[in-house]
Design an enzyme around this catalytic site. Structure first.
Site, PDB file in Angstrom:
ATOM      1  N   ASP A 346      -6.921  -8.915  11.768  1.00 32.99           N
ATOM      2  CA  ASP A 346      -8.410  -9.914  12.008  1.00 32.99           C
ATOM      3  C   ASP A 346      -6.990 -11.174  11.816  1.00 32.99           C
ATOM      4  O   ASP A 346      -6.488 -11.372  11.817  1.00 32.99           O
ATOM      5  CB  ASP A 346      -8.875  -9.458  11.160  1.00 32.99           C
ATOM      6  CG  ASP A 346     -10.732 -10.646  11.772  1.00 32.99           C
ATOM      7  OD1 ASP A 346     -10.482 -10.286  13.107  1.00 32.99           O
ATOM      8  OD2 ASP A 346     -11.161 -11.525  11.223  1.00 32.99           O
ATOM      9  N   ASP A 655     -11.396  -9.113   6.722  1.00 29.71           N
ATOM     10  CA  ASP A 655     -12.426 -10.207   5.638  1.00 29.71           C
ATOM     11  C   ASP A 655     -14.093  -9.677   5.835  1.00 29.71           C
ATOM     12  O   ASP A 655     -15.205  -9.263   5.215  1.00 29.71           O
ATOM     13  CB  ASP A 655     -12.111 -11.071   5.432  1.00 29.71           C
ATOM     14  CG  ASP A 655     -12.253 -11.641   6.865  1.00 29.71           C
ATOM     15  OD1 ASP A 655     -12.404 -11.528   7.417  1.00 29.71           O
ATOM     16  OD2 ASP A 655     -11.580 -12.966   6.820  1.00 29.71           O
ATOM     17  N   ASP A 659     -15.845  -5.908  10.222  1.00 30.36           N
ATOM     18  CA  ASP A 659     -14.385  -5.371   9.982  1.00 30.36           C
ATOM     19  C   ASP A 659     -14.367  -4.037   9.613  1.00 30.36           C
ATOM     20  O   ASP A 659     -13.502  -3.155   9.307  1.00 30.36           O
ATOM     21  CB  ASP A 659     -13.361  -5.686   9.217  1.00 30.36           C
ATOM     22  CG  ASP A 659     -12.822  -7.000  10.183  1.00 30.36           C
ATOM     23  OD1 ASP A 659     -12.052  -7.154  11.155  1.00 30.36           O
ATOM     24  OD2 ASP A 659     -12.242  -8.171   9.346  1.00 30.36           O
ATOM     25  N   GLU A 724      15.083  29.746 -12.160  1.00 27.14           N
ATOM     26  CA  GLU A 724      13.486  30.643 -13.272  1.00 27.14           C
ATOM     27  C   GLU A 724      13.352  31.612 -12.959  1.00 27.14           C
ATOM     28  O   GLU A 724      14.148  33.127 -13.342  1.00 27.14           O
ATOM     29  CB  GLU A 724      13.221  30.187 -13.786  1.00 27.14           C
ATOM     30  CG  GLU A 724      13.355  28.319 -14.810  1.00 27.14           C
ATOM     31  CD  GLU A 724      12.534  27.540 -14.815  1.00 27.14           C
ATOM     32  OE1 GLU A 724      11.693  28.205 -14.489  1.00 27.14           O
ATOM     33  OE2 GLU A 724      13.213  26.419 -15.242  1.00 27.14           O
ATOM     34  N   ASP A 760      11.544  18.816 -18.385  1.00 27.07           N
ATOM     35  CA  ASP A 760      11.746  18.188 -16.871  1.00 27.07           C
ATOM     36  C   ASP A 760      10.681  17.443 -16.907  1.00 27.07           C
ATOM     37  O   ASP A 760      10.740  16.360 -16.319  1.00 27.07           O
ATOM     38  CB  ASP A 760      10.923  19.260 -15.416  1.00 27.07           C
ATOM     39  CG  ASP A 760      11.811  19.949 -15.601  1.00 27.07           C
ATOM     40  OD1 ASP A 760      13.247  19.799 -15.645  1.00 27.07           O
ATOM     41  OD2 ASP A 760      11.644  21.089 -15.184  1.00 27.07           O
TER      42      ASP A 760
END
Length: 932
Positions: A346, A655, A659, A724, A760
């Site tokens: 805006d 604002d 909007d 793994e 980890d």
């Protein structure tokens, strides 16, 4: 009625409503209240808190983790039947369940707050209203106003409903809450064209707007949800809350992981069944064991820590946003701003300050530039590059502007800002005078006002009469240039009064057109010496003639200085900025040019022009348009949706209430924290606490950093999880064929759980705190359809193959090549699994250093690799903990470990250091699969 309210005459409107100028009777008002309902914003049926919480479990990743939890519980129960301890059997279940619950609660809290938008709208509506009932003026609750009521309006009132004016005396309203335009709108009672947008309906007043000047009366034509304000409320309610780009990517990522897990389950299960069949073991226990083995292996591939780590990364990012004056309301949006390709902003109050400012004055035949932005009385007067001190003519011009004026300028000590009370245009004239040291309060003491001929929309001018310090009486006039010139016979040039010739008038009007062409609102100033008799019996016919023209003042709501620099940074980062405003096209383009948003060749569309385009036609040109003027809330929503259809990630800043629908519909809604309305804040994902467009650029940078850090963890996680799977899967198959004594599992479930969550965990969280790459704002936005794993394939494959090779190598050396306690014994097996565990864990603590950048390995980072102290400490702490559990008796028993000699430890860590050889320079951004 065939005509809309604003296009019909007063008589037609009153007739259609069954009303009169004397108002409604109490009985009629009561009946209409039953018919039309209360003048309130109605709420649609919303999700309950429980529904919102349950919706969090529809996330694909959460569903994957729930499936993993269920299967883990099945495996755990089976293990308990085989004699395992409860905690050892159900550790995975407890851990994954806690992660699922944490993620669901976090998402629920964020969404619950976001659903307060309509409540904020209701707070904005006027609580009281003055109406004519039974021929008398009374005050009633605003919710009792009905169509046909006659409203009584004065300066300071908030309008309670949409109404058609039947009387307007110098009436002005501030409609910024609806249109985004800060300049007060002059009102009259004359009909306007049928297709006039809201901003041009001069004979209407609208719910939630304010009367700033004059007085009037109006007949109510719409209440509640039928008002323009109510229509916006409905749009906010109906605007779909779409998934953020990060949510979409995580869901796609989870879907791919789910397919891998299912595929692994099927393959391992089929191989286990094949083994059972080959060994002619047709007992049911054999098939159950095959199923349990396949499920256990598949679960090891599920990145159960990813949702939690993403939540931590976003939360840490939100904290960084707060340090940069931005509050994140929706966690997943913290990252989304980094993916933005278009910022729809805006104009008023966002790119500009929303404060009218005099930019140029015309006096003594010269145009003088005035520096400074907004209401702060700081600035200089310049001709070209040269600073000038205000001469006599310029001082007189500024004095007329300050004294022929009903506004005031005050300093707000609480926030150290300047505020104008009254008409913003008049405020700008006070500020321009103050920049020359002419403060209004001091001027009013030296030049006291003794009379006034007020401004009206018909007269288009205002005149005040003042006593001078010398005892003379002067009349000061301001108004539209062509009107003021008609009342002038002389012109002031270099301190001398000269005859105002037709040539001089033409020259002044040319300058006026030039200033207006730069989108400046221009006012002319003139004065006249009066006799005592004229001062006592003043009227427009006697006073407002034979005036002396002094000059012009041109003003505009200018762009913020930092907004210009911010737009340059956006362009550098490959982000397009689009201005969307309710202001005039000429003004919008002028501001957009100054900021750098509009360039030659760009398209400019007005709301009227947009209405004439079909959705297909609009989508063809939407990417070429950089300025939209005279638009309504519906237009803003349409613009955002069209850009999203073209594949853009859209941020919408705003604002005003106008909007809010587009802010909610955008991928990232950004509200202003100071000037923003509650509804816009509640509909947004991000709030800028300093209302500064430049803060968006900082937010974009932080958003990109967050996403980069999430990618770092995803790369680290997958690179380490699949090894793994490969190691266990390989030995499970071989063990099934050749016997478990010959090929026992190198890693046990408890070891895998420690590696995935403890080893980890610390470094993974620390990755979220890594500083950004130096080029984070010098690269274009990532492609919206680009997956989280984009460009990682080669790195992941190289890492888990190397890690699996190292794990298998050290296990084979300890178990087959130099068994310390004899081949196949439990002591030898325990030492072999310990070396495999230490190698797998330490490899990950080495490779994580090369997961910190997509372009540079730890070798090229040099000292920069140690800037993140939290990461260094986390990595070292994980190493100490991992090695420590191999030497502590209780953890040795819990994890089936044994102590390693210094020689064994040294060579195992040496093999693990291969992780430093997985270089981003060699393996990143090399496409090896479609997931990239």
């Amino acid at each position: 009625m065939p005509k809309p309210w604003h296009a019909a005459s007063i008589e037609e409107v009153l007739k259609e409503l069954g009303a009169s100028r004397e108002g409604l009777s109490s009985q009629e008002a009561s009946e209409r209240l039953k018919k039309y309902g209360s003048n309130e914003i109605k709420e649609v049926k919303r999700r309950t808190a429980l529904q919102m919480f349950l919706d969090e479990f529809k996330d694909v990743f959460i569903l994957l983790l729930i499936a993993a939890t269920i299967f883990s519980a099945i495996v755990g129960y089976y293990e308990m039947l085989q004699g395992e301890e409860f905690m050892e059997s159900f550790a995975d279940v407890i851990t994954i369940s806690a992660i699922v619950f944490l993620c669901a609660v976090t998402g629920f809290v964020q969404e619950y707050r976001a659903e307060k938008a309509v409540e904020a709208l209701k707070k904005l509506t006027a609580p009281k209203a003055r109406v004519i009932r039974d021929g008398k003026e009374i005050i009633i609750p605003a919710k009792e106003v009905v169509p046909g009521d006659i409203l009584v309006l004065e300066a300071g009132d908030r309008v309670p409903a949409d109404a058609r004016l039947v009387e307007a005396i110098e009436l002005k309203t501030n409609e910024a809450v609806l249109t985004g335009e800060s300049t007060p709108v002059e009102k009259d009672v004359n009909p306007v064209r049928e297709d006039a947008p809201v901003s041009e309906r001069r004979n209407m007043v609208f719910s939630a707007t304010h009367v700033v000047y004059g007085r009037g009366r109006a007949v109510v034509v719409a209440t509640g949800m039928n008002t323009e304000f109510g229509k916006i409320a409905k749009m906010v309610q109906e605007a779909e809350e779409e998934e953020t780009p990060l949510q979409k990517k995580l869901n796609r990522f989870a879907s791919k992981i789910a397919r891998v897990v299912i595929a692994v389950c099927i393959v391992i299960f089929m191989l286990e069944v094949f083994e059972v069949v080959m060994q002619r073991r047709f007992e049911i226990d054999g098939f159950i064991q095959a199923f349990m083995s396949s499920i256990a292996l598949a679960i090891s591939a599920v990145p159960e820590g990813l949702p939690a780590i993403v939540t931590v990364a976003l939360a840490l990012g939100a904290r960084e946003f707060a340090k940069r004056n931005a509050i994140v309301r929706r966690l997943s949006s913290a990252e989304s701003l980094g993916a933005v390709t278009v910022i729809c902003s805006d104009k008023t109050g966002t790119i500009t300050k929303g404060e009218m400012t005099v930019r140029q004055v015309y006096v003594d035949g010269k145009i003088v530039e005035v520096t400074g932005v907004g209401y702060e009385p700081k600035g200089e007067f310049r001709i070209g590059e040269d600073h000038i001190e205000p001469a006599e003519s310029l001082q007189l011009l500024l004095r007329i502007g300050a004294l022929c004026n009903n506004a005031s300028l005050r300093r707000n000590e609480q926030n150290n800002s300047w505020e104008v009370f009254g008409d913003p245009t008049e405020g700008a004239l006070i500020v321009s005078a103050a920049k020359a040291g002419l403060e209004k309060e001091a001027l009013e003491k030296s030049f006291p006002r003794i009379g006034e001929i007020p401004f009206t929309s018909e007269r288009k001018r205002m005149t005040t009469i003042h006593k001078t310090p010398e005892g003379e009486v002067h009349a000061y006039m301001k108004g539209a240039p062509e009107i003021v010139l008609e009342r002038c016979s002389r012109v002031l040039e270099n301190g001398e009064e000269k005859v105002l010739t037709e040539e001089a008038k033409r020259r002044i009007l040319e300058v006026n057109e030039k200033l207006a062409g730069n989108a400046l609102r221009v006012l002319a100033m003139a004065y006249r010496r009066l006799s005592e008799a004229m001062a006592e019996h003043h009227d427009d016919e006697t006073v407002e003639r034979e005036m002396v023209f002094v000059g012009l003042q041109g003003m505009i709501d200018p762009p913020r200085e930092e907004a210009i620099e911010a737009n340059k940074l956006c362009q550098k980062a490959g982000i397009k900025t689009v201005m969307i405003t309710g202001d005039h096209k000429l003004t919008a383009v002028a501001v957009a040019k100054e900021v750098g948003i509009y360039r030659e060749g760009d398209l400019v569309l007005t709301g009227g022009e947009l209405d004439k385009l079909s959705d297909e036609e609009f989508e063809k040109v939407v990417e070429k348009v950089t300025v939209y003027a005279r638009v309504s809330p519906e237009h803003k929503l349409r613009i955002v949706n069209a850009l999203k259809k073209k594949g853009h990630i859209v941020a919408m800043t705003g604002d005003g209430v106008n909007d809010a629908p587009a802010v909610k519909a955008a991928d990232v809604g950004v509200a202003m924290g100071i000037t923003g309305t509650d509804v816009t804040k509640e509909a947004s994902d991000l709030i800028l606490m300093d209302d500064n467009f430049a803060t968006i650029v900082k937010a974009v940078e932080q958003g990109r950093v967050i996403y980069d850090n999430i990618r770092k963890y995803a790369r680290f996680l997958l690179a380490c999880n699949f090894d793994e799977l490969l190691v266990i899967g390989t030995f499970a198959i071989l063990g099934g064929i050749f016997g478990e004594t010959m090929f026992p599992l190198p890693l046990l479930p408890a070891m895998i759980l420690w590696i995935n969550l403890v080893t980890d965990g610390g470094p993974a969280i620390a990755l979220a705190t890594d500083p950004p790459d130096v080029d984070v704002m010098e690269r274009p936005p990532r492609k919206p359809d680009e997956g989280i794993l984009h460009g990682m394939g080669a790195f992941i494959i190289a890492s888990f193959l190397l890690q699996a090779t190292g794990t298998i190598l050290v296990f084979c050396l300890e178990y087959y090549v130099w068994p310390a306690h004899g081949f196949g014994t439990s002591e030898t097996y325990k030492e072999a699994t310990t070396t495999a565990f230490v190698q797998a864990a330490m490899f990950e603590l080495f490779v994580v250093w090369n997961c910190r950048s997509e372009k540079h390995s730890v070798w090229k980072m040099g000292r920069k690799a140690f800037r993140n102290k939290f990461f260094v400490v986390a990595d070292l702490a994980s190493a100490v903990l991992t090695l420590g559990i191999t030497y502590i008796p209780i953890t040795q028993q819990l994890f089936h470990l044994t102590s390693l000699s210094l020689i064994d430890l040294a060579y195992v860590i040496g093999v693990a250091s291969w992780g430093l050889l997985v270089l981003p320079e060699l393996f990143m951004n090399r496409k090896v699969w479609k997931w990239d």
